[in-house]
Design an enzyme around this catalytic site. Structure first.
Site, PDB file in Angstrom:
ATOM      1  N   HIS A 521      -3.672  -2.639   0.464  1.00  0.00           N
ATOM      2  CA  HIS A 521      -2.767  -2.962  -0.638  1.00  0.00           C
ATOM      3  C   HIS A 521      -1.678  -3.941  -0.199  1.00  0.00           C
ATOM      4  O   HIS A 521      -1.686  -5.107  -0.586  1.00  0.00           O
ATOM      5  CB  HIS A 521      -2.152  -1.681  -1.198  1.00  0.00           C
ATOM      6  CG  HIS A 521      -1.263  -1.898  -2.374  1.00  0.00           C
ATOM      7  ND1 HIS A 521      -0.311  -0.983  -2.765  1.00  0.00           N
ATOM      8  CD2 HIS A 521      -1.155  -2.930  -3.250  1.00  0.00           C
ATOM      9  CE1 HIS A 521       0.328  -1.456  -3.832  1.00  0.00           C
ATOM     10  NE2 HIS A 521      -0.155  -2.625  -4.140  1.00  0.00           N
ATOM     11  N   HIS A 526      -0.262  -8.293  -1.314  1.00  0.00           N
ATOM     12  CA  HIS A 526       1.144  -8.692  -1.421  1.00  0.00           C
ATOM     13  C   HIS A 526       1.562  -9.677  -0.326  1.00  0.00           C
ATOM     14  O   HIS A 526       2.085 -10.758  -0.615  1.00  0.00           O
ATOM     15  CB  HIS A 526       2.045  -7.460  -1.340  1.00  0.00           C
ATOM     16  CG  HIS A 526       2.050  -6.615  -2.565  1.00  0.00           C
ATOM     17  ND1 HIS A 526       3.082  -6.621  -3.477  1.00  0.00           N
ATOM     18  CD2 HIS A 526       1.156  -5.703  -3.022  1.00  0.00           C
ATOM     19  CE1 HIS A 526       2.825  -5.771  -4.454  1.00  0.00           C
ATOM     20  NE2 HIS A 526       1.649  -5.198  -4.202  1.00  0.00           N
ATOM     21  N   HIS A 712      -6.059  -7.042  -6.185  1.00  0.00           N
ATOM     22  CA  HIS A 712      -4.863  -6.219  -6.305  1.00  0.00           C
ATOM     23  C   HIS A 712      -5.039  -5.137  -7.364  1.00  0.00           C
ATOM     24  O   HIS A 712      -4.635  -3.988  -7.157  1.00  0.00           O
ATOM     25  CB  HIS A 712      -3.638  -7.071  -6.644  1.00  0.00           C
ATOM     26  CG  HIS A 712      -2.390  -6.262  -6.770  1.00  0.00           C
ATOM     27  ND1 HIS A 712      -1.849  -5.919  -7.990  1.00  0.00           N
ATOM     28  CD2 HIS A 712      -1.596  -5.672  -5.839  1.00  0.00           C
ATOM     29  CE1 HIS A 712      -0.772  -5.170  -7.804  1.00  0.00           C
ATOM     30  NE2 HIS A 712      -0.589  -5.005  -6.516  1.00  0.00           N
ATOM     31  N   ASN A 716      -4.586  -1.170  -6.610  1.00  0.00           N
ATOM     32  CA  ASN A 716      -3.259  -0.730  -7.043  1.00  0.00           C
ATOM     33  C   ASN A 716      -3.288   0.253  -8.202  1.00  0.00           C
ATOM     34  O   ASN A 716      -2.687   1.326  -8.131  1.00  0.00           O
ATOM     35  CB  ASN A 716      -2.397  -1.926  -7.440  1.00  0.00           C
ATOM     36  CG  ASN A 716      -0.988  -1.512  -7.823  1.00  0.00           C
ATOM     37  OD1 ASN A 716      -0.184  -1.146  -6.976  1.00  0.00           O
ATOM     38  ND2 ASN A 716      -0.693  -1.530  -9.117  1.00  0.00           N
ATOM     39  N   ILE A 860       3.557  -5.860  -9.670  1.00  0.00           N
ATOM     40  CA  ILE A 860       4.127  -4.530  -9.454  1.00  0.00           C
ATOM     41  C   ILE A 860       3.469  -3.940  -8.226  1.00  0.00           C
ATOM     42  O   ILE A 860       2.388  -4.386  -7.819  1.00  0.00           O
ATOM     43  CB  ILE A 860       3.923  -3.600 -10.677  1.00  0.00           C
ATOM     44  CG1 ILE A 860       4.795  -2.359 -10.579  1.00  0.00           C
ATOM     45  CG2 ILE A 860       2.455  -3.254 -10.816  1.00  0.00           C
ATOM     46  CD1 ILE A 860       6.268  -2.609 -10.660  1.00  0.00           C
TER      47      ILE A 860
END
Length: 860
Positions: A521, A526, A712, A716, A860
């Site tokens: 993740h 990110h 993602h 997520n 997010i």
């Protein structure tokens, strides 16, 4: 002749004019504490000479400086309750404006805006109507406009017509180059909130050595020992005790005001802002509150029913402490966290994994299925060599070869030998041995006890996997060079063997949860994407077609990453507090980044590398999956191919030949900066694309979009549906498997549930963990999903717009196809015993905790 089209609303002789519509939002409309603000309150402040705009010609230059001719200043005149070209949403206001026009201006290609007020506002767009010989011209802005005194250069916005650098009209070239210079800055000074500067730094802001050595953290990035992608530079001063570490913001006051370029910040997104406040409340209010509660309350669940009570009745809070937090958190946010209108309970929604079947998570079938459909489906790989090998340096770590034997596996292989199973691609492994073995001596303390794990699985005739053995290893007590010691556990359903097998699966889940959060993740989406965002803004003009292609896939990523550095991945932050491997989590992710390879982030390459697919030109995707019913791969390849087709269609419109790619000055500077600076610790790797061909460009952009959107989404938005039930995905382990003859062993025999609950995440950390992953698993009300754009006129080029519409239609077709697959009972991995269909790669979603939907970006 054009003046006849427009009324003389101010009683003035306007002459030949172009009418425009400006859409903006006032600052207080965006204020979290001002949800009731209306669109037309106090809008007169913008009239008069408060905001000026000047058109810049795209085709006529000033002979003295070869820059585009600049028109006279125009001012906002009156607000409109609606517009004919686009409906207004809550908080948006449209103003009318008239620009003087003549042949010297010609075709407007940009405009300059000046804010003469004391506060900033958010500018969404400008539309010029009925421009002679052009029709409507659209300027998509989406930017904060601060008072003019804050800027050294004028704020300028370009029309939506993209240009390659060599094709830019002479009148716009200087503006194009100057705007990029502003965005790059000079690399010095502490950044202020109104700055628009994109620059790089290492991860030297996670620790707080001034508060004690226990809060010091190593610098990630800039070294071969701990390489890392770069993050956005803030320029904050160093700490007093370590000049190489950046000081952190003052706790409780500034914690969420960390600098990112202003247009990257939450604030134009009410719901995202709302979630930011919730995240702040969890870290700064809820955690201290619960800490005080658990100072006099047992920090253990008593039974599985006690865990499930979190969803049915909630966790009760003492009256005085509930009042304390109620006074500190605004009412809308309090209701969002506690889901109550006054009850003193912290209550959570029921996780999908136990919604239909409360005990299905305990089965071997679901344990194995989640490796293919769960929140971390990209780690399992084909076992190609037996026994499993280690890549750790044997001169340092000794012999780390697996101790699993053929006899142990063949007990449950239906008569097949290990050799036959290997030859027929029937054996798979979930291998966390090397990742954790390097850190176990540091991780294992009186409070935390963990293993390095290997799990071997077998592909059955019905297409499902079943676990054959779990190996749990520890460093040798005599030193690393003596290798590992450990035990192998085999499936069992009854008695103490069944309890030990359940514990063994829990240790695997703990490793999987930690690896997922920090690697699958955080690192692989990110962190690795942020350098691309910085380089894109520094080196590609907003006029560049590749900027327009990639921009939607960067929305809010720098901001959420900055928030993560403040409250999630920082020293003693939420991740360190509630996930293995604790304070060594980010350091471990840096070690694993050594193995990151950009081309392998393409889904087909990843599947081939893990042995989960083989090339097959007769298959629809050019790949044949080894596990045919592998929902993440099946659905992912559909999405991957759709993205790549869209990117191919788009890029081929602007790049007819490889030579155009090689000669694109901005594109080459962009790629050079990504390789040498953004991911500079890996700049000498031979696998970087040369960026000399259209194929290189298409593959690069496809990987960026895939990573920012579908990958993602896959790792997520299933966090809470799967991990919201802590028994299914525990995040910590606190003791080792009990040895026979000990009190812990006797307790395990007497009460298997208590034995498991005393081993995994305790109650306090569970509440913090669940509060956090529920926030991170939500979709906001203003999300844009793959195949959608915020503005319909994001480009003036018709062919790319048509290709984008085709992309959107393809995604809708894919979603229907995936829904159909989930209704196919022969595909047993898609729904499973828990009756939880695989929906994480459905392109669309509604607001909230849906377990589906692919947003454009890591927002997010």
């Amino acid at each position: 002749m054009f003046q006849n089209h427009f009324p003389d609303i101010l009683g003035l002789n306007k002459g030949t004019q172009i009418k425009g519509t400006v859409v903006l939002m006032r600052r207080n409309v965006l204020d979290f504490n001002d949800f009731g603000a209306t669109a037309i309150d106090n809008l007169t402040e913008f009239l008069g000479q408060g905001v000026s705009l000047q058109l810049v010609s795209a085709n006529n230059v000033d002979s003295g400086n070869l820059k585009g001719k600049v028109g006279k200043a125009a001012y906002l005149e009156s607000w409109l309750t609606s517009t004919t070209f686009a409906p207004l949403t809550a908080g948006e206001t449209a103003f009318q404006v008239h620009f003087d026009w003549d042949d010297e201006i010609g075709v407007p290609g940009a405009f300059i805006i000046k804010n003469n007020h004391l506060a900033e506002f958010f500018l969404l767009n400008l539309t010029l109507h009925d421009v002679p010989n052009q029709g409507d011209i659209h300027f998509v802005c989406n930017s904060w406009i601060y008072p003019a005194s804050r800027y050294e250069s004028d704020r300028i916005f370009f029309a939506n017509k993209p240009y390659l650098p060599s094709e830019t009209p002479q009148a716009l070239r200087d503006c194009r180059e100057k705007e990029l210079e502003v965005l790059r800055g000079d690399g010095t000074g502490e950044r202020q909130e109104w700055d628009r500067i994109y620059d790089y730094d290492v991860y030297n802001d996670l620790g707080n050595p001034d508060w004690g050595s226990s809060l010091a953290r190593p610098i990630l990035g800039g070294s071969t020992e701990l390489p890392y992608p770069r993050r956005g530079r803030t320029g904050r001063p160093p700490t007093k005790s370590d000049p190489k570490s950046e000081s952190r913001l003052f706790p409780l006051v500034q914690d969420f005001d960390i600098y990112v370029p202003r247009d990257e910040r939450f604030g134009h997104l009410k719901m995202a802002d709302f979630l930011t406040y919730i995240l702040k409340s969890v870290s700064q209010n809820l955690r201290p509150l619960l800490e005080s509660v658990f100072s006099f309350t047992p920090n253990e669940f008593d039974s599985f029913e006690d865990v499930r009570d979190l969803y049915e009745n909630g966790f009760p809070l003492p009256q005085d402490l509930f009042k304390t937090i109620s006074d500190q958190i605004p009412a809308p946010m309090l209701k969002e966290i506690f889901r109550t209108d006054g009850e003193q309970a912290l209550r959570f929604p029921t996780p999908k994994v136990i919604e239909d079947n409360k005990s299905g998570w305990m089965t071997d079938e679901e344990f194995a299925r989640e490796m293919l459909v769960g929140v971390n489906p990209g780690v399992i790989r084909l076992l190609e060599v037996f026994p499993p090998q280690s890549a750790l340096d044997s001169t340092v770590y000794g012999d780390q070869t697996s101790k699993i034997t053929k006899d142990q596996l063949e007990k449950n292989m239906g008569g097949l030998t290990v050799e036959e199973a290997l030859a027929n691609k029937k054996l798979f492994i979930l291998d966390y041995h090397d990742a954790f073995m390097q850190y176990l001596r540091l991780i294992n303390t009186p409070e935390e006890r963990a293993y390095a794990s290997r799990t071997i699985l077998f592909l059955q005739e019905d297409g499902t996997l079943k676990p054959l053995a779990i190996e749990l290893s520890l460093p040798h007590p005599n030193g690393d060079k003596f290798g590992a010691v450990g035990d192998v556990y085999l499936p069992a359903e009854q008695g103490v063997e069944g309890t030990i097998w359940l514990l063994a699966k829990a240790y695997v889940a703990v490793s999987d949860s930690g690896y997922h959060q920090l690697i699958s993740h955080w690192l692989n989406t990110h962190a690795v994407v942020e350098p691309f965002i910085i380089a894109t803004n520094r080196q590609l003009s907003v006029l560049h077609p590749i900027y327009k292609l990639l921009f939607p896939h960067y929305r809010d990523t720098m901001n959420i990453n900055a928030l993560a550095r403040q409250a999630l991945i920082n020293a003693d932050g939420i991740i360190e507090f509630s996930f293995l491997p604790g304070k060594y989590a980010m350091e471990m992710s840096a070690v694993i980044y050594k193995n990151w390879v950009f081309p392998d982030q393409a889904l087909p390459s990843d599947l081939i590398k893990r042995g989960m697919a083989v090339e097959d030109q007769d298959s629809p995707n050019g790949l044949r999956l080894v596990v045919e019913d592998y929902p993440y791969a099946v659905d992912g390849l559909e999405i991957w191919d759709a993205i790549k087709t869209w990117v191919q269609d788009y890029c081929s419109y602007y790049y007819k030949t490889d030579e155009i790619v090689a000669q694109d000055s901005e594109l080459q500077a962009w790629w050079k900066e990504i390789v040498e600076v953004g991911h500079g610790d890996k700049k000498n790797e031979p696998w970087w694309f040369k960026m000399n061909t259209v194929a290189d460009l298409v593959q690069t952009c496809t990987i960026i979009i895939w990573t920012s959107s579908a990958l993602h989404a896959a790792v997520n938005f299933g966090q809470y549906p799967y991990g919201g039930y802590i028994l299914n995905r525990p995040t910590l382990s606190r003791r080792l498997i009990p040895k026979e003859g000990t009190p812990e062993y006797d307790e395990m025999v007497k009460s298997p549930q208590k034995a498991l609950l005393k081993t995994i995440t305790p109650k306090f950390q569970t509440l913090i963990d669940l509060s956090t992953i529920e926030i991170l698993s939500r979709h906001t009300s203003d999300e844009y999903y793959l195949g959608q754009r915020e503005h319909p006129n994001w480009t003036a080029d018709a062919t790319p717009l048509a290709a984008f519409q085709k992309f959107g239609k393809k995604l809708a077709e894919i979603e229907e196809k995936l829904i159909s697959k989930n209704n196919d009972e022969t595909l047993r991995n898609r729904v499973g015993i828990v009756n939880m269909p695989y929906t994480l790669l459905y392109p669309s979603s509604e607001v909230g905790l849906t377990g589906r939907g692919i947003p454009n970006s890591i927002s997010i």
